[in-house]
Design a protein around this motif. Structure first.
Motif, PDB file in Angstrom:
ATOM      1  N   SER A  30       0.803  -1.229   0.000  1.00 34.33           N
ATOM      2  CA  SER A  30       0.000   0.000   0.000  1.00 34.33           C
ATOM      3  C   SER A  30       0.836   1.280   0.000  1.00 34.33           C
ATOM      4  CB  SER A  30      -0.956   0.010   1.193  1.00 34.33           C
ATOM      5  OG  SER A  30      -0.230  -0.077   2.392  1.00 34.33           O
ATOM      6  N   LYS A  31       2.116   1.200   0.315  1.00 38.78           N
ATOM      7  CA  LYS A  31       2.926   2.423   0.278  1.00 38.78           C
ATOM      8  C   LYS A  31       3.316   2.809  -1.146  1.00 38.78           C
ATOM      9  CE  LYS A  31       7.270   0.064   1.369  1.00 38.78           C
ATOM     10  NZ  LYS A  31       8.329  -0.076   2.346  1.00 38.78           N
ATOM     11  N   TYR A  32       3.013   1.947  -2.134  1.00 38.33           N
ATOM     12  CA  TYR A  32       3.297   2.250  -3.538  1.00 38.33           C
ATOM     13  C   TYR A  32       1.992   2.481  -4.290  1.00 38.33           C
ATOM     14  CZ  TYR A  32       7.807   0.239  -2.298  1.00 38.33           C
ATOM     15  OH  TYR A  32       9.002  -0.034  -1.694  1.00 38.33           O
ATOM     16  N   THR A  33       1.921   3.599  -5.001  1.00 44.14           N
ATOM     17  CA  THR A  33       0.754   3.875  -5.824  1.00 44.14           C
ATOM     18  C   THR A  33       1.207   3.981  -7.277  1.00 44.14           C
ATOM     19  OG1 THR A  33       0.999   6.241  -5.470  1.00 44.14           O
ATOM     20  CG2 THR A  33      -0.503   5.066  -4.006  1.00 44.14           C
ATOM     21  N   PHE A  34       0.352   3.500  -8.164  1.00 43.24           N
ATOM     22  CA  PHE A  34       0.636   3.527  -9.597  1.00 43.24           C
ATOM     23  C   PHE A  34      -0.529   4.178 -10.315  1.00 43.24           C
ATOM     24  CE2 PHE A  34       3.135   0.044  -7.928  1.00 43.24           C
ATOM     25  CZ  PHE A  34       4.370   0.255  -8.517  1.00 43.24           C
ATOM     26  N   SER A  35      -0.232   4.770 -11.464  1.00 44.36           N
ATOM     27  CA  SER A  35      -1.281   5.414 -12.250  1.00 44.36           C
ATOM     28  C   SER A  35      -2.199   4.351 -12.846  1.00 44.36           C
ATOM     29  CB  SER A  35      -0.667   6.276 -13.348  1.00 44.36           C
ATOM     30  OG  SER A  35       0.083   5.478 -14.232  1.00 44.36           O
ATOM     31  N   SER A  36      -3.390   4.761 -13.218  1.00 48.70           N
ATOM     32  CA  SER A  36      -4.372   3.804 -13.743  1.00 48.70           C
ATOM     33  C   SER A  36      -3.967   3.245 -15.105  1.00 48.70           C
ATOM     34  CB  SER A  36      -5.752   4.452 -13.829  1.00 48.70           C
ATOM     35  OG  SER A  36      -5.703   5.564 -14.703  1.00 48.70           O
ATOM     36  N   ASP A  37      -3.015   3.878 -15.795  1.00 48.58           N
ATOM     37  CA  ASP A  37      -2.553   3.357 -17.082  1.00 48.58           C
ATOM     38  C   ASP A  37      -1.201   2.646 -16.971  1.00 48.58           C
ATOM     39  OD1 ASP A  37      -1.087   5.647 -16.622  1.00 48.58           O
ATOM     40  OD2 ASP A  37      -1.112   6.309 -18.709  1.00 48.58           O
ATOM     41  N   VAL A  38      -0.901   2.107 -15.780  1.00 46.93           N
ATOM     42  CA  VAL A  38       0.331   1.350 -15.573  1.00 46.93           C
ATOM     43  C   VAL A  38       0.324   0.127 -16.486  1.00 46.93           C
ATOM     44  CG1 VAL A  38      -0.623  -0.035 -13.676  1.00 46.93           C
ATOM     45  CG2 VAL A  38       1.829   0.356 -13.793  1.00 46.93           C
ATOM     46  N   SER A  39       1.502  -0.303 -16.926  1.00 47.27           N
ATOM     47  CA  SER A  39       1.578  -1.513 -17.740  1.00 47.27           C
ATOM     48  C   SER A  39       2.291  -2.602 -16.956  1.00 47.27           C
ATOM     49  CB  SER A  39       2.313  -1.241 -19.055  1.00 47.27           C
ATOM     50  OG  SER A  39       3.653  -0.895 -18.815  1.00 47.27           O
ATOM     51  N   ALA A  40       1.900  -3.844 -17.206  1.00 43.55           N
ATOM     52  CA  ALA A  40       2.487  -4.993 -16.515  1.00 43.55           C
ATOM     53  C   ALA A  40       3.031  -5.961 -17.556  1.00 43.55           C
ATOM     54  CB  ALA A  40       1.432  -5.687 -15.656  1.00 43.55           C
TER      55      ALA A  40
END
Length: 163
Positions: free
Chosen positions: A88-98
């Motif tokens: 939870s201490k890491y946030t990513f944008s909604s358009d992150v790629s995996a």
């Protein structure tokens, strides 16, 4: 008498070695979690996960940010649905790629996250839409062998047709 004392010290040394190896094994296994315990779950669909396993690391820029929770087969799309437990201490944008990557040539597989540019953040329960499946070494070798065989077969036909 001296032989029994020597055997005692050798036995003690071996016992201490076994205890040290056991201690190190538990220490490495204990530190493998890498997350603080507070996490949120997002999902990603892949057409081929290769050898990815549950509890595999999730990394961003080489930093461990979470672990793979579970892997299931979606009965509608026939793709692998992977749950990603992200610290939870890491946030990513909604358009992150995996993408599914491999450590080294034949190392373990992990999921790499690449931050996007969107201002909205990924929330618990969201699905990552931009994914890249695993690069399977056997498939690459098969494609290479097929193209090599076709090239050689095509070369032989053109030479015999010209004669």
């Amino acid at each position: 008498m001296k032989k029994s004392i020597l055997e005692f010290w050798v036995g003690l040394f071996v016992l201490l070695g076994v205890v040290a190896v056991g201690f190190l094994a538990f220490r490495v296994a204990g530190s493998a979690s890498g997350t603080s315990g507070q996490s949120y779950t997002v999902y990603a669909d892949f057409s081929d996960i290769g050898g990815l396993k549950a509890n595999a690391p999730i990394k961003s820029a080489g930093v461990l940010v979470g672990r793979v929770g579970s892997i299931t087969l979606d009965p509608n799309s026939y793709q692998a649905k992977v749950s990603l437990n992200i610290d939870s201490k890491y946030t990513f944008s909604s358009d992150v790629s995996a993408q599914i990557l491999t450590s080294g040539l034949l190392g373990e597989q992990y999921i790499g996250l690449q931050q996007g540019g969107d201002t909205d953040n990924l929330a618990a329960g969201d699905t990552i839409s931009v994914t890249s499946s695993a690069l399977v070494l056997e498939n690459l070798i098969g494609k290479f062998m097929t193209s090599f065989a076709e090239k050689n077969a095509g070369g032989d036909n053109t030479e015999s047709a010209g004669q």
